[in-house]
Design an enzyme around this catalytic site. Structure first.
Site, PDB file in Angstrom:
ATOM      1  N   GLU A  16      -6.934   1.592  -8.290  1.00 40.26           N
ATOM      2  CA  GLU A  16      -6.609   2.822  -9.000  1.00 40.26           C
ATOM      3  C   GLU A  16      -7.634   3.025 -10.100  1.00 40.26           C
ATOM      4  O   GLU A  16      -7.929   2.115 -10.857  1.00 40.26           O
ATOM      5  CB  GLU A  16      -5.205   2.726  -9.591  1.00 40.26           C
ATOM      6  CG  GLU A  16      -4.771   3.951 -10.382  1.00 40.26           C
ATOM      7  CD  GLU A  16      -5.298   3.961 -11.804  1.00 40.26           C
ATOM      8  OE1 GLU A  16      -5.662   5.046 -12.278  1.00 40.26           O
ATOM      9  OE2 GLU A  16      -5.356   2.899 -12.434  1.00 40.26           O
ATOM     10  N   SER A  26      -0.805   3.780   3.774  1.00 42.86           N
ATOM     11  CA  SER A  26       0.384   4.491   4.242  1.00 42.86           C
ATOM     12  C   SER A  26       0.154   5.997   4.238  1.00 42.86           C
ATOM     13  O   SER A  26      -0.612   6.531   3.444  1.00 42.86           O
ATOM     14  CB  SER A  26       1.581   4.153   3.357  1.00 42.86           C
ATOM     15  OG  SER A  26       1.323   4.465   2.002  1.00 42.86           O
ATOM     16  N   LYS A  54      17.603   9.880  -9.881  1.00 46.16           N
ATOM     17  CA  LYS A  54      16.445  10.140  -9.012  1.00 46.16           C
ATOM     18  C   LYS A  54      16.669  11.418  -8.202  1.00 46.16           C
ATOM     19  O   LYS A  54      15.824  12.321  -8.184  1.00 46.16           O
ATOM     20  CB  LYS A  54      16.232   8.959  -8.065  1.00 46.16           C
ATOM     21  CG  LYS A  54      15.302   9.247  -6.890  1.00 46.16           C
ATOM     22  CD  LYS A  54      15.311   8.106  -5.881  1.00 46.16           C
ATOM     23  CE  LYS A  54      14.570   8.474  -4.603  1.00 46.16           C
ATOM     24  NZ  LYS A  54      13.129   8.668  -4.813  1.00 46.16           N
ATOM     25  N   CYS A  60      -4.190   5.103  -4.165  1.00 47.68           N
ATOM     26  CA  CYS A  60      -3.052   4.300  -3.726  1.00 47.68           C
ATOM     27  C   CYS A  60      -2.573   4.831  -2.383  1.00 47.68           C
ATOM     28  O   CYS A  60      -3.139   5.778  -1.828  1.00 47.68           O
ATOM     29  CB  CYS A  60      -1.935   4.353  -4.784  1.00 47.68           C
ATOM     30  SG  CYS A  60      -0.852   2.904  -4.773  1.00 47.68           S
ATOM     31  N   HIS A  84      -0.189   9.858  -7.319  1.00 46.48           N
ATOM     32  CA  HIS A  84       1.136   9.905  -7.935  1.00 46.48           C
ATOM     33  C   HIS A  84       1.403  11.267  -8.567  1.00 46.48           C
ATOM     34  O   HIS A  84       2.401  11.449  -9.264  1.00 46.48           O
ATOM     35  CB  HIS A  84       1.278   8.793  -8.972  1.00 46.48           C
ATOM     36  CG  HIS A  84       1.300   7.430  -8.349  1.00 46.48           C
ATOM     37  ND1 HIS A  84       0.144   6.746  -8.053  1.00 46.48           N
ATOM     38  CD2 HIS A  84       2.326   6.644  -7.933  1.00 46.48           C
ATOM     39  CE1 HIS A  84       0.467   5.582  -7.500  1.00 46.48           C
ATOM     40  NE2 HIS A  84       1.769   5.505  -7.415  1.00 46.48           N
ATOM     41  N   GLU A 129      21.533   8.196  -8.756  1.00 48.13           N
ATOM     42  CA  GLU A 129      21.898   9.595  -8.960  1.00 48.13           C
ATOM     43  C   GLU A 129      20.836  10.368  -9.732  1.00 48.13           C
ATOM     44  O   GLU A 129      20.556  11.538  -9.432  1.00 48.13           O
ATOM     45  CB  GLU A 129      23.226   9.695  -9.720  1.00 48.13           C
ATOM     46  CG  GLU A 129      24.406   9.032  -9.033  1.00 48.13           C
ATOM     47  CD  GLU A 129      24.667   7.626  -9.537  1.00 48.13           C
ATOM     48  OE1 GLU A 129      25.843   7.304  -9.807  1.00 48.13           O
ATOM     49  OE2 GLU A 129      23.693   6.850  -9.665  1.00 48.13           O
TER      50      GLU A 129
END
Length: 747
Positions: free
Chosen positions: A658, A425, A18, A719, A687, A16
């Protein structure tokens, strides 16, 4: 016999927190609405713990992003560049965590690192010349009062001053002595204010004590707490976890702490230390329930340990905060035969109460638990076990050696200088996630699903070619998670439905469970990697997760060694590597993002307990490929400077890592230690949602080239990009390739 916990998962039973926080990021909730939501969530958690029968309930273990960041904000440890912007307190807080880019300014996020030997990340505080430490925040006091208003007496929790100093960055001109003095004064004020509010206990977390502690550091710790505890009108619990405090034990027990929390799970010498003597006027908070793994506690073993130490003034607790395990097994679809072996956070509360009852003379829970551990849990895979036994030294060595491979690959690929690529990704959009979910629920056919994935791959391959990337990726649209996706195709794995654990901020992971012996059942990535390679003349990387990361980002077995479990996974991934090679994939990236995660916190144990088998496990995966197959690996958000020789021994051809949030600090060590492997230091932070400008990336590349030979440098983000949005991803990568284009022209 009393019970307590060190901390509880704050993300909520169904993540919740998040979803609410991300609504705030999207301006769908105001900060006041987010605060109101979090207040209700904390209330729910406090009441759950109280109703379980556990007496020691923590407060201030809640956080919107990270408790180390919370502590920095509480103490006014805010970078000057941020204080000069006209941002609200909540905007400043999230700017430190995520960066800020808007009409009020442009601020990079603070560095983010792994929290000791876990997959949780903390935001690194920074002490500057202009830092004035003072208690300017009020979160710890507000949350204690919140619980008190509900009739729940909590034990406030805060990161300790010694650990805060150990984890922080110091600007060159900072006087550490002044910082220590100001910190001590601030913590004294915190103690006094909590005492005024009526708090009986304060938990101060000092996990840095389980690392190698020098005499100077121990002296600093002692001086801080002698001053801090001198007039304390509240009981202070010194809480440690993730190991034993062998270097600091004698110092700690002589200081006027009311309670001392020790880890009996990872603390190999904890029992031995206690046998040397423990003050009877102090409460021992015994961490006997594993806060990092999901297996049921073996009650008989725990009782045997507690009997050995024979402490009367005892509180049973968890080995660390329960934020490292999922919320509850109640939301899982496992059969009862399987589920009975697991204890998530809520079930660990019951385990603590059971153990207290057993020590008080109750027998039923002990008998039930003994029967659970007496029964066979799974059928062993003898073939896999024999393969492990048959491994020889030559199975871990790739031939020819690195220098010869480098020349062969140079001719085979003919990459330009500063070859560009990404980590693997691309954005997992809502459409991608919904389509994958529909396929999983059998709402669409495999043919329809495959057409969708192929379309995504084709579109992103075309876009990568357009912006000029040199080595492409297929985007991993078919994958839900870099570990779970592989585990689903390996025997010996189980997967939870709702077993989410916080990794950083709003980012959660759902670690799979290693249930038995691991073996590859079928090809895992060959289908889409080979498809992507057949759509373009450019090289497309095959993307795999390495065996150490798969192990470290799973809940591992406790009945065999981590080494044997990792080698089982390594043999399975080796089969995948060789299949990719047979199907025309010439560059294969084997990610070891979590290589450092289970590295012992004491340097003296690094090789004997971890690196001596984890590095060979990686080499086992790629040892049989051809010389002209280029092996890449990737690592992120850990401190690698002190294990550079071990990383070089992985014998990869290219390593990306990183580096953007840490200001490329690792480069000096690479240069000093004559690192042989080609490197791809991340040139921007994925990020954070901020988009780096072309000139900014050029400056970063310039810093890299000042320390690493041109012919050894690759250019990439730091990343994978699956958590980012499409606009920021395309803009950032376009700027990255444009920066490289300009530098190539200049060179």
């Amino acid at each position: 016999m009393k019970t307590a916990i060190i901390g509880f998962p704050r993300i909520g039973e169904n993540r919740e927190l998040k979803f609410a926080t991300e609504k705030y990021f999207r301006n769908e909730l105001t900060i006041d609405e987010l605060e109101d939501f979090s207040k209700e969530l904390r209330k729910k958690h406090w009441q759950l713990i109280k109703n379980s029968g556990v007496e020691g309930i923590p407060s201030n273990d809640f956080s919107f992003y990270d408790t180390t960041l919370d502590t920095a904000c509480l103490l006014n440890v805010i970078p000057k560049e941020l204080t000069e912007l006209s941002l609200s307190e909540s905007e400043k807080y999230f700017a430190l965590a995520r960066g800020y880019q808007g009409e009020k300014g442009d601020i990079k996020a603070r560095p983010m690192k792994k929290w000791f030997n876990t997959n949780y990340h903390y935001i690194v505080p920074k002490f500057e010349k202009d830092t004035t430490i003072s208690v300017t925040g009020d979160k710890i006091f507000k949350e204690y009062q919140e619980a008190k208003n509900l009739g729940i007496d909590t034990r406030p929790v805060i990161v300790g001053p010694f650990t805060l100093l150990q984890l922080s960055e110091f600007a060159p001109e900072v006087d550490r002595g002044n910082i220590v003095a100001e910190l001590t004064t601030a913590y004294k004020e915190i103690i006094q204010r909590l005492s005024d509010l009526g708090a009986e206990w304060l938990q101060i977390d000092e996990p840095s004590l389980v690392k190698d502690v020098t005499a100077a550091e121990l002296q600093e710790f002692q001086a801080i707490y002698q001053e801090l505890l001198a007039d304390a009108k509240i009981k202070v619990l010194l809480q440690t976890y993730f190991g034993d405090i062998r270097d600091a034990y004698e110092t700690v027990i002589k200081l006027p702490f009311a309670g001392i929390g020790l880890d009996f799970i990872e603390g190999r010498k904890t029992v031995e230390l206690l046998k040397q003597g423990f003050p009877q006027d102090k409460v021992l908070f015994a961490g006997v329930v594993n806060g990092k793994n999901i297996w049921r506690n073996n009650y008989q073993q725990t009782v045997d340990v507690l009997t050995q130490i024979n402490q009367e003034n005892l509180v049973l607790t968890t080995s660390c905060s329960l934020l490292h395990v999922p919320f509850t097994t109640e939301n899982e679809d496992f059969s009862n035969e399987i589920k009975q072996h697991f204890a998530f956070a809520k079930e660990k509360l019951t385990e603590l109460v059971d153990l207290a009852d057993i020590l008080a003379g109750a027998e039923e829970a002990l008998k039930t638990n003994q029967k659970l551990f007496a029964d066979n849990r799974f059928i062993e895979n003898k073939v896999v076990q024999e393969k492990i036994k048959a491994l020889a030294a030559e199975d871990y060595v790739r031939k020819p050696d690195f220098e010869e491979r480098k020349e062969l690959q140079k001719d085979a690929f003919d990459f330009p200088i500063l070859p560009t690529t990404t980590i693997g990704s691309f954005p997992q959009t809502r459409e991608v996630k919904l389509t994958r979910a529909k396929y999983k629920r059998h709402e669409i056919s495999e043919e329809v699903y495959d057409q969708f994935i192929a379309q995504q791959i084709n579109e992103w391959l075309k876009w990568q070619e357009e912006i000029g990337l040199d080595v492409l990726v297929h985007g991993e649209f078919e994958r839900n998670d870099m570990v779970e996706y592989f585990g689903q195709n390996l025997s010996g794995y189980l997967f939870s439905k709702n077993g989410w654990v916080q990794s950083y901020g709003t980012r959660g992971v759902k670690p799979p469970i290693i249930w038995g012996d691991v073996a590859r059942e079928k090809p895992i990535t060959v289908k889409w990697s080979s498809y992507a390679q057949n759509q373009t003349e450019k090289i497309v990387k095959g993307m795999l997760t390495g065996p150490v990361t798969i192990l470290n980002w799973s809940f591992p077995r406790e009945d065999i060694s981590l080494k044997d479990s990792t080698l089982q996974i390594a043999l399975a991934i080796q089969e995948e590597v060789l299949d990719l090679e047979k199907n025309g994939v010439r560059v294969i990236q084997i990610d070891e993002a979590a290589l450092r995660e289970k590295l012992p916190l004491r340097k003296t144990d690094w090789y004997s307990e971890y690196l001596d088998w984890s590095i060979p496990a990686f080499r086992l995966v790629h040892s049989k490929v051809q010389a002209t197959t280029q092996i890449h690996t990737h690592m992120c958000y850990s401190e690698f400077t002190d294990i550079i020789p071990a990383i070089d021994q992985m014998d990869a051809d290219v390593i990306s890592f990183e580096a953007s949030r840490s200001n490329l600090a690792i480069l000096d060590e690479l240069k000093r230690q004559h690192f042989k492997t080609a490197v791809g230091p991340g040139v921007y932070d994925i990020h954070s949602p901020r988009i780096p400008a072309v000139d900014e990336i050029k400056q970063t590349i310039g810093k890299i080239l000042a320390k690493v030979p041109l012919e050894k440098v690759w250019i990439n983000p730091d990343c994978g990009l699956k958590t980012r949005g499409i606009p920021e991803t395309t803009a950032s990568l376009t700027n990255m390739t444009e920066a490289v284009k300009q530098i190539r022209e200049e060179l």
